[in-house]
Design a protein around this motif. Structure first.
Motif, PDB file in Angstrom:
ATOM      1  N   LYS A  17      45.485 -80.878  -1.921  1.00  0.00           N
ATOM      2  CA  LYS A  17      46.159 -79.581  -1.886  1.00  0.00           C
ATOM      3  C   LYS A  17      45.457 -78.587  -2.810  1.00  0.00           C
ATOM      4  O   LYS A  17      45.308 -77.407  -2.488  1.00  0.00           O
ATOM      5  CB  LYS A  17      47.606 -79.801  -2.340  1.00  0.00           C
ATOM      6  N   GLN A  20      42.400 -77.340  -1.250  1.00  0.00           N
ATOM      7  CA  GLN A  20      42.798 -76.383  -0.218  1.00  0.00           C
ATOM      8  C   GLN A  20      43.095 -75.019  -0.847  1.00  0.00           C
ATOM      9  O   GLN A  20      42.683 -73.988  -0.333  1.00  0.00           O
ATOM     10  CB  GLN A  20      44.043 -76.920   0.505  1.00  0.00           C
ATOM     11  N   GLU A  24      41.309 -71.465  -0.123  1.00  0.00           N
ATOM     12  CA  GLU A  24      42.079 -70.283   0.264  1.00  0.00           C
ATOM     13  C   GLU A  24      41.711 -69.072  -0.582  1.00  0.00           C
ATOM     14  O   GLU A  24      41.603 -67.963  -0.094  1.00  0.00           O
ATOM     15  CB  GLU A  24      43.571 -70.556   0.102  1.00  0.00           C
ATOM     16  N   ILE A  27      38.458 -67.784   0.605  1.00  0.00           N
ATOM     17  CA  ILE A  27      38.618 -67.051   1.869  1.00  0.00           C
ATOM     18  C   ILE A  27      39.179 -65.665   1.603  1.00  0.00           C
ATOM     19  O   ILE A  27      38.684 -64.664   2.124  1.00  0.00           O
ATOM     20  CB  ILE A  27      39.545 -67.839   2.827  1.00  0.00           C
ATOM     21  N   LYS A  28      40.184 -65.598   0.744  1.00  0.00           N
ATOM     22  CA  LYS A  28      40.802 -64.310   0.447  1.00  0.00           C
ATOM     23  C   LYS A  28      39.765 -63.348  -0.143  1.00  0.00           C
ATOM     24  O   LYS A  28      39.685 -62.184   0.228  1.00  0.00           O
ATOM     25  CB  LYS A  28      41.959 -64.497  -0.527  1.00  0.00           C
ATOM     26  N   LEU A  31      37.329 -62.180   2.582  1.00  0.00           N
ATOM     27  CA  LEU A  31      37.974 -61.191   3.453  1.00  0.00           C
ATOM     28  C   LEU A  31      38.074 -59.848   2.748  1.00  0.00           C
ATOM     29  O   LEU A  31      37.921 -58.792   3.372  1.00  0.00           O
ATOM     30  CB  LEU A  31      39.360 -61.679   3.868  1.00  0.00           C
ATOM     31  N   MET A  32      38.316 -59.896   1.432  1.00  0.00           N
ATOM     32  CA  MET A  32      38.424 -58.648   0.694  1.00  0.00           C
ATOM     33  C   MET A  32      37.086 -57.906   0.738  1.00  0.00           C
ATOM     34  O   MET A  32      37.047 -56.691   0.896  1.00  0.00           O
ATOM     35  CB  MET A  32      38.829 -58.923  -0.747  1.00  0.00           C
ATOM     36  N   ALA A  35      36.723 -56.325   4.052  1.00  0.00           N
ATOM     37  CA  ALA A  35      37.592 -55.152   4.162  1.00  0.00           C
ATOM     38  C   ALA A  35      37.019 -53.981   3.382  1.00  0.00           C
ATOM     39  O   ALA A  35      37.100 -52.833   3.817  1.00  0.00           O
ATOM     40  CB  ALA A  35      38.993 -55.485   3.665  1.00  0.00           C
TER      41      ALA A  35
ATOM     42  N   ILE B 104      42.990 -58.960   8.806  1.00  0.00           N
ATOM     43  CA  ILE B 104      43.648 -60.141   8.241  1.00  0.00           C
ATOM     44  C   ILE B 104      43.871 -59.939   6.747  1.00  0.00           C
ATOM     45  O   ILE B 104      44.947 -60.216   6.220  1.00  0.00           O
ATOM     46  CB  ILE B 104      42.810 -61.418   8.491  1.00  0.00           C
ATOM     47  N   TYR B 105      42.852 -59.405   6.066  1.00  0.00           N
ATOM     48  CA  TYR B 105      43.014 -59.185   4.632  1.00  0.00           C
ATOM     49  C   TYR B 105      44.162 -58.214   4.369  1.00  0.00           C
ATOM     50  O   TYR B 105      45.057 -58.490   3.569  1.00  0.00           O
ATOM     51  CB  TYR B 105      41.724 -58.642   4.013  1.00  0.00           C
ATOM     52  N   PHE B 109      46.961 -60.939   3.481  1.00  0.00           N
ATOM     53  CA  PHE B 109      46.697 -61.317   2.100  1.00  0.00           C
ATOM     54  C   PHE B 109      47.075 -60.243   1.098  1.00  0.00           C
ATOM     55  O   PHE B 109      47.748 -60.511   0.116  1.00  0.00           O
ATOM     56  CB  PHE B 109      45.207 -61.663   1.912  1.00  0.00           C
ATOM     57  N   GLY B 192      55.074 -76.427   5.357  1.00  0.00           N
ATOM     58  CA  GLY B 192      54.068 -76.834   4.388  1.00  0.00           C
ATOM     59  C   GLY B 192      52.669 -76.310   4.665  1.00  0.00           C
ATOM     60  O   GLY B 192      51.729 -76.688   3.973  1.00  0.00           O
ATOM     61  N   THR B 194      49.510 -73.845   4.566  1.00  0.00           N
ATOM     62  CA  THR B 194      49.048 -72.822   3.629  1.00  0.00           C
ATOM     63  C   THR B 194      48.905 -71.506   4.388  1.00  0.00           C
ATOM     64  O   THR B 194      49.039 -71.459   5.614  1.00  0.00           O
ATOM     65  CB  THR B 194      47.684 -73.189   3.029  1.00  0.00           C
ATOM     66  N   ARG B 195      48.593 -70.443   3.626  1.00  0.00           N
ATOM     67  CA  ARG B 195      48.492 -69.123   4.240  1.00  0.00           C
ATOM     68  C   ARG B 195      47.396 -69.103   5.319  1.00  0.00           C
ATOM     69  O   ARG B 195      47.606 -68.603   6.422  1.00  0.00           O
ATOM     70  CB  ARG B 195      48.170 -68.095   3.155  1.00  0.00           C
ATOM     71  N   TRP B 196      46.236 -69.659   4.971  1.00  0.00           N
ATOM     72  CA  TRP B 196      45.101 -69.629   5.896  1.00  0.00           C
ATOM     73  C   TRP B 196      45.400 -70.456   7.140  1.00  0.00           C
ATOM     74  O   TRP B 196      45.102 -70.064   8.262  1.00  0.00           O
ATOM     75  CB  TRP B 196      43.842 -70.122   5.193  1.00  0.00           C
ATOM     76  N   GLN B 197      46.019 -71.639   6.937  1.00  0.00           N
ATOM     77  CA  GLN B 197      46.395 -72.482   8.084  1.00  0.00           C
ATOM     78  C   GLN B 197      47.363 -71.722   8.990  1.00  0.00           C
ATOM     79  O   GLN B 197      47.248 -71.757  10.211  1.00  0.00           O
ATOM     80  CB  GLN B 197      47.043 -73.783   7.595  1.00  0.00           C
TER      81      GLN B 197
END
Lengths: 313, 300
Positions: A17, A20, A24, A27-28, A31-32, A35, B104-105, B109, B192, B194-197
């Motif tokens: 976890k 993961q 994440e 990834i965020k 993506l930023m 953007a 998506i961002y 997010f 359960g 996650t955000r990306w999933q």
């Protein structure tokens, strides 16, 4: 007591976890960056315009640019008075807006208040097709139909030749009418149903409800739409290039050929201007002027919506 | 007895007391609305009619098979068709990638009230209002010459069109994500994920129709755009199909622009026939978008 402690322990994420979660975060972040890359483009536009424009105004004084009335930048000896372009731009815009704004409003009223569902279902796709017709096709239409059959017939003050800003303006107006319709329709859709029904209940007719209730209630959105239409008309290049010719006339007679700021840029771009030459820099100087004018108009339109929006509920 | 009186009063009230002059104004108003609506329809009909009348003589296979030629009867638009496909497909893919990432961002997010989020939104609105010719200037200064120096190539054109259609694509992708109900996300979180999933497995699949419709609209804008490409060498005489991003190119709108300006009637006919090809392509793209929109209309 003991059980509470263990359950808190169990709430810690497992190793998988945790990994993961790190992925994440990555990834965020990525993506930023994507953007934010859009801002790079805007910065690029501004930088691209500013540097050569500064070079331009080093060799040509602002006094000549805004103080004289002959525009022959690609001739020898050149003249750099920008007024013919400004007058051309506003003539074309004015004609276009006279057609597009009332036209768009009328179609929006018809679609939202009068048309039956059946008519609307046919009319909407037709307007969408019209909105999707490329500008170069409208340019062709201007030369082959609007110019000879409309502009030359309705302008009685002078002889209208093959090229005229009237023909360009009419065509640009027809081109932006569907966009104006959509924006005005959106503005009208935001007017609460209760207000409209209240008007009917007091005995107003459909027309009185349209002009007396819906129009004032949607006014901020309609003005914003009109300003966007102006900005689109000012920025239009291909139609004007084809229909109004490439002579920068200092005249108010819209039966004459004229050049606008954007059509000048397109025209100058047709010939190969060597980097750094004054002809090349002229493109950027006029481009800056165009960018600033459309930028102010768009800001203005956003401000109107933000400030004068009637908030219901 | 009293009920009878009431009915009488009701009947008196239901009579139409609208004065004749008001009714006449109503009729005049509706007439005006009809007139403008008719104007829009007539414009489309006459536009297509004028084009067909001028170009029908050249609507034959040689038009799409041949390359440009000094003889109007042999001139064709194959190079422009392939040029358009190259430019539109590459710019469509790149802008779809950036637009999806941005949407998506911003929607999934970013904190909706954050400064950065606000700045990006304002920036997109600004970009949407920039006249397309200005993107041509940007491309000329930084991509074709100067900094990147790619020259007048497919790559340059595609990069400029990407920037131009990006705002449209981002706005429609955001709308598509917004339309996915939050209960779907919350359900995934509760199980359960996650955000990306959640985004990949739940949100994106339900937003695909909306994203596809928006992308098609963006792509059709790129297909019809001419102004920035005038500055980027697309008017050149190109007699072969592009073979890569660094090839010379021309596109349909620019070929139309060139033939429309020719003095010879026969060349103008080639331009008009090319318009028909372009319009058929655009209308079919539009149809696909409409079909996707109608087929996927889900009620949550």
């Amino acid at each position: 007591m003991n059980t509470v402690v263990t359950s808190v322990g169990e709430l810690q994420p497992s190793g998988r976890k945790l990994r993961q979660q790190r992925v994440e975060k990555l990834i965020k972040f990525l993506l930023m960056i994507v953007a934010a890359s859009g801002m790079l483009i805007t910065t690029g536009v501004v930088v691209a315009l500013v540097r050569p424009s500064i070079d331009f105004f080093r060799s040509i004084s602002l006094g000549e640019f805004l103080g004289t009335t002959a525009w022959f930048p690609l001739y020898e000896p050149p003249d750099f008075g920008v007024w013919p372009l400004i007058i051309g731009t506003f003539s074309v815009m004015f004609i276009a807006v006279i057609i597009a704004v009332p036209g768009g409003l009328a179609v929006a009223f018809y679609l939202s208040q009068y048309a039956s569902d059946r008519v609307r279902r046919k009319l909407k796709p037709t307007l969408e097709i019209l909105a999707g017709v490329p500008t170069v096709v409208f340019g062709f239409f201007a030369i082959n139909f609007i110019g000879p059959n409309i502009a030359a017939k309705i302008w009685i003050f002078s002889d209208v030749g093959f090229y005229s800003s009237l023909s360009a303006g009419i065509t640009v107006g027809l081109m932006i009418m569907p966009m104006m319709t959509t924006l005005a329709e959106d503005a009208m859709a935001a007017v609460p149903r209760a207000l409209i029904e209240g008007s009917y209940a007091l005995g107003a007719t459909k027309r009185e409800t349209c002009t007396g209730v819906i129009f004032p209630a949607a006014l901020s959105g309609i003005i914003a739409a009109g300003v966007i239409a102006m900005s689109r008309a000012i920025g239009e290049t291909t139609i004007v290039l084809l229909a109004a010719g490439s002579t920068a006339n200092f005249t108010f007679d819209v039966g004459q050929p004229m050049q606008t700021m954007s059509s000048f840029i397109g025209f100058a771009g047709l010939g190969d201007q060597p980097t750094g030459s004054t002809g090349y820099q002229t493109i950027f100087a006029v481009g800056s002027l165009l960018f600033v004018i459309t930028f102010i108009l768009n800001m203005f339109s956003r401000k109107i919506v933000a400030r004068f929006r009637e908030v219901y509920e | 007895m009293s009920t009878v009186v009431n009915t009488k009063v009701m009947q008196a009230d239901l009579r139409d007391t609208t004065s004749t002059s008001r009714k006449n104004w109503d009729k005049a108003f509706l007439g005006g609305l009809w007139l403008f609506t008719l104007l829009a329809i007539v414009t489309l009909v006459v536009l297509i009619g004028t084009t067909l009348l001028k170009g029908y003589t050249r609507l034959n296979p040689s038009l799409v098979v041949n390359f440009p030629s000094p003889f109007p009867e042999d001139a064709g638009i194959q190079a422009a068709i392939f040029g358009s496909i190259w430019v539109v497909v590459t710019s469509g893919l790149v802008s779809l990638f950036i637009a999806l990432g941005t949407a998506i961002y911003l929607e999934e997010f970013a904190d909706q009230k954050s400064r950065l989020n606000n700045l990006i939104t304002i920036n997109i609105q600004t970009l949407a209002g920039v006249p397309s010719i200005v993107f041509g200037i940007l491309g000329l200064a930084f991509i074709a010459r100067g900094w990147l120096g790619w020259g007048f190539t497919v790559g340059t054109a595609s990069a400029v069109l990407t920037m131009m259609i990006l705002p449209v694509m981002i706005v429609s992708a955001r709308e598509a994500l917004k339309a996915v109900p939050s209960s779907l996300r919350e359900g995934a979180f509760a199980l359960g994920a996650t955000r990306w999933q959640t985004i990949v497995k739940q949100v994106l699949p339900s937003a695909i129709p909306g994203i596809a419709t928006g992308s098609i609209l963006g792509v059709s804008r790129a297909l019809g755009e001419s102004a920035p490409l005038i500055l980027l060498g697309a008017l050149a005489y190109v007699s072969s199909n592009p073979s890569g991003l660094s090839s010379d190119y021309t596109v349909l709108p620019l070929v139309i622009l060139k033939y429309t300006q020719e003095a010879q009637e026969e060349f103008q006919a080639v331009g008009a026939a090319a318009i028909i090809v372009l319009l058929v392509l655009l209308i079919s793209l539009n149809m696909i978008a409409i079909v996707i929109r109608d087929k996927s209309r889900k009620s949550w």
